[in-house]
Design a protein around this motif. Structure first.
Motif, PDB file in Angstrom:
ATOM      1  N   UNK A 109      14.882  -4.988   1.686  1.00 49.30           N
ATOM      2  CA  UNK A 109      15.322  -5.739   2.776  1.00 49.30           C
ATOM      3  C   UNK A 109      15.358  -7.148   2.632  1.00 49.30           C
ATOM      4  N   UNK A 110      14.264  -7.024   1.381  1.00 48.91           N
ATOM      5  CA  UNK A 110      13.468  -8.727   1.067  1.00 48.91           C
ATOM      6  C   UNK A 110      13.646  -8.538  -0.763  1.00 48.91           C
ATOM      7  N   UNK A 111      13.832 -10.286  -0.703  1.00 49.61           N
ATOM      8  CA  UNK A 111      14.500 -10.214  -2.729  1.00 49.61           C
ATOM      9  C   UNK A 111      12.733  -9.864  -3.299  1.00 49.61           C
ATOM     10  N   UNK A 112      12.197 -10.270  -2.247  1.00 49.53           N
ATOM     11  CA  UNK A 112      10.677 -10.356  -3.325  1.00 49.53           C
ATOM     12  C   UNK A 112      10.567  -8.585  -3.272  1.00 49.53           C
ATOM     13  N   UNK A 113      10.954  -7.861  -2.836  1.00 49.28           N
ATOM     14  CA  UNK A 113      10.437  -6.194  -3.010  1.00 49.28           C
ATOM     15  C   UNK A 113      10.883  -5.911  -4.073  1.00 49.28           C
ATOM     16  N   UNK A 114      11.823  -6.167  -4.910  1.00 49.31           N
ATOM     17  CA  UNK A 114      12.003  -4.903  -5.861  1.00 49.31           C
ATOM     18  C   UNK A 114      11.242  -5.358  -7.172  1.00 49.31           C
ATOM     19  N   UNK A 115      10.751  -6.643  -7.375  1.00 48.53           N
ATOM     20  CA  UNK A 115       9.861  -6.820  -8.611  1.00 48.53           C
ATOM     21  C   UNK A 115       8.437  -6.316  -8.381  1.00 48.53           C
ATOM     22  N   UNK A 116       8.531  -7.090  -6.591  1.00 48.40           N
ATOM     23  CA  UNK A 116       6.713  -6.282  -6.662  1.00 48.40           C
ATOM     24  C   UNK A 116       6.963  -4.402  -6.745  1.00 48.40           C
ATOM     25  N   UNK A 117       7.382  -4.471  -5.964  1.00 48.43           N
ATOM     26  CA  UNK A 117       7.163  -2.329  -6.262  1.00 48.43           C
ATOM     27  C   UNK A 117       7.041  -1.891  -7.933  1.00 48.43           C
ATOM     28  N   UNK A 118       8.077  -3.131  -8.710  1.00 49.16           N
ATOM     29  CA  UNK A 118       8.111  -2.604 -10.093  1.00 49.16           C
ATOM     30  C   UNK A 118       6.892  -2.673 -10.872  1.00 49.16           C
ATOM     31  N   UNK A 119       6.008  -3.868 -10.384  1.00 46.54           N
ATOM     32  CA  UNK A 119       4.929  -4.278 -10.643  1.00 46.54           C
ATOM     33  C   UNK A 119       3.934  -3.836  -9.913  1.00 46.54           C
ATOM     34  N   UNK A 176       6.970   7.115 -15.730  1.00 45.67           N
ATOM     35  CA  UNK A 176       7.616   5.566 -15.657  1.00 45.67           C
ATOM     36  C   UNK A 176       8.837   5.505 -15.541  1.00 45.67           C
ATOM     37  N   UNK A 177       9.392   5.256 -16.717  1.00 42.46           N
ATOM     38  CA  UNK A 177      11.144   5.460 -16.606  1.00 42.46           C
ATOM     39  C   UNK A 177      11.675   5.548 -15.526  1.00 42.46           C
ATOM     40  N   UNK A 178      11.864   7.256 -14.895  1.00 43.00           N
ATOM     41  CA  UNK A 178      12.605   7.693 -14.010  1.00 43.00           C
ATOM     42  C   UNK A 178      11.756   7.286 -12.776  1.00 43.00           C
ATOM     43  N   UNK A 179      11.259   6.488 -12.582  1.00 45.69           N
ATOM     44  CA  UNK A 179       9.742   5.664 -11.169  1.00 45.69           C
ATOM     45  C   UNK A 179      10.436   4.236 -11.285  1.00 45.69           C
ATOM     46  N   UNK A 180      11.464   3.867 -12.097  1.00 50.09           N
ATOM     47  CA  UNK A 180      11.831   2.925 -12.702  1.00 50.09           C
ATOM     48  C   UNK A 180      12.711   2.994 -11.189  1.00 50.09           C
ATOM     49  N   UNK A 181      13.355   4.054 -12.284  1.00 48.09           N
ATOM     50  CA  UNK A 181      14.893   3.816 -12.125  1.00 48.09           C
ATOM     51  C   UNK A 181      14.889   3.865 -10.797  1.00 48.09           C
ATOM     52  N   UNK A 182      14.213   4.545 -10.136  1.00 54.63           N
ATOM     53  CA  UNK A 182      13.921   5.240  -8.612  1.00 54.63           C
ATOM     54  C   UNK A 182      14.551   4.211  -7.675  1.00 54.63           C
ATOM     55  N   UNK A 183      12.935   2.858  -7.821  1.00 57.91           N
ATOM     56  CA  UNK A 183      13.191   1.689  -7.589  1.00 57.91           C
ATOM     57  C   UNK A 183      14.174   1.406  -7.538  1.00 57.91           C
ATOM     58  N   UNK A 210       0.884  -0.941   0.008  1.00 59.78           N
ATOM     59  CA  UNK A 210       0.402   0.112  -0.315  1.00 59.78           C
ATOM     60  C   UNK A 210       1.041   1.046   0.013  1.00 59.78           C
ATOM     61  N   UNK A 211       1.610   1.341   0.652  1.00 60.53           N
ATOM     62  CA  UNK A 211       3.196   2.310   0.914  1.00 60.53           C
ATOM     63  C   UNK A 211       3.332   2.637  -0.228  1.00 60.53           C
ATOM     64  N   UNK A 212       3.981   1.467  -0.763  1.00 60.30           N
ATOM     65  CA  UNK A 212       5.072   1.967  -1.987  1.00 60.30           C
ATOM     66  C   UNK A 212       3.627   1.847  -3.462  1.00 60.30           C
ATOM     67  N   UNK A 213       2.076   1.228  -3.460  1.00 62.12           N
ATOM     68  CA  UNK A 213       0.655   1.822  -4.984  1.00 62.12           C
ATOM     69  C   UNK A 213       1.612   3.696  -3.953  1.00 62.12           C
ATOM     70  N   UNK A 214       1.286   4.062  -3.280  1.00 65.43           N
ATOM     71  CA  UNK A 214       0.565   5.612  -2.551  1.00 65.43           C
ATOM     72  C   UNK A 214       1.975   6.410  -3.104  1.00 65.43           C
ATOM     73  N   UNK A 215       3.311   5.381  -2.932  1.00 63.30           N
ATOM     74  CA  UNK A 215       4.574   6.527  -3.724  1.00 63.30           C
ATOM     75  C   UNK A 215       4.691   5.959  -5.238  1.00 63.30           C
ATOM     76  N   UNK A 216       3.742   5.372  -6.268  1.00 63.31           N
ATOM     77  CA  UNK A 216       3.896   5.104  -7.550  1.00 63.31           C
ATOM     78  C   UNK A 216       2.741   6.138  -7.787  1.00 63.31           C
ATOM     79  N   UNK A 217       2.022   6.537  -6.756  1.00 67.10           N
ATOM     80  CA  UNK A 217       0.432   7.791  -7.608  1.00 67.10           C
ATOM     81  C   UNK A 217       1.321   8.810  -7.114  1.00 67.10           C
ATOM     82  N   UNK A 218       1.848   8.997  -6.135  1.00 71.67           N
ATOM     83  CA  UNK A 218       2.355  10.809  -5.422  1.00 71.67           C
ATOM     84  C   UNK A 218       3.412  11.108  -6.898  1.00 71.67           C
TER      85      UNK A 218
END
Length: 109
Positions: free
Chosen positions: A66-76, A53-60, A37-45
């Motif tokens: 802290x966990x391996x699954x977070x990067x791909x989920x944040x990108x999605x 979208x390209x710049x947002x992906x670069x930030x991510x 939910x926090x990731x979605x709110x930051x993406x909406x911001x």
């Protein structure tokens, strides 16, 4: 005699049904929904402020997770947020994402 047996059996079955329906969210699931939910709110911001979208992906990609699954989920999540036509405020997106994630997680169990 039948009434005496039917009553306790029906009470036991009813209590089992209540226990099955009263599913609780595990702490890991709650963390994942809250983080998403926090990731979605930051993406909406970022989307509402005009960041591409390209710049947002670069930030991510630059962020340390802290966990391996977070990067791909944040990108999605970010990609889905950018694909959406919604112009909701980030806080509304956070709340909506969290509620839907909890509903989905409980339904899955």
């Amino acid at each position: 005699m039948r009434n005496v047996l039917i009553m306790p059996i029906s009470l036991v079955l009813a209590s089992i049904a209540v226990c099955v329906q009263a599913k609780e969210l595990m702490p890991n699931d709650r963390f994942m929904c809250s983080w998403g939910a926090g990731t979605a709110a930051r993406a909406q911001e970022l989307k509402l402020s005009g960041v591409s979208l390209y710049a947002a992906r670069q930030k991510i990609q630059a962020y340390k997770f802290s966990k391996g699954w977070m990067r791909m989920m944040a990108l999605g999540i970010t990609e889905q947020t950018y694909d959406s036509q919604s112009r909701f405020k980030p806080e509304a997106v956070r709340q909506s994402f969290y509620e839907e994630c909890v509903r989905y997680t409980l339904a899955r169990k």
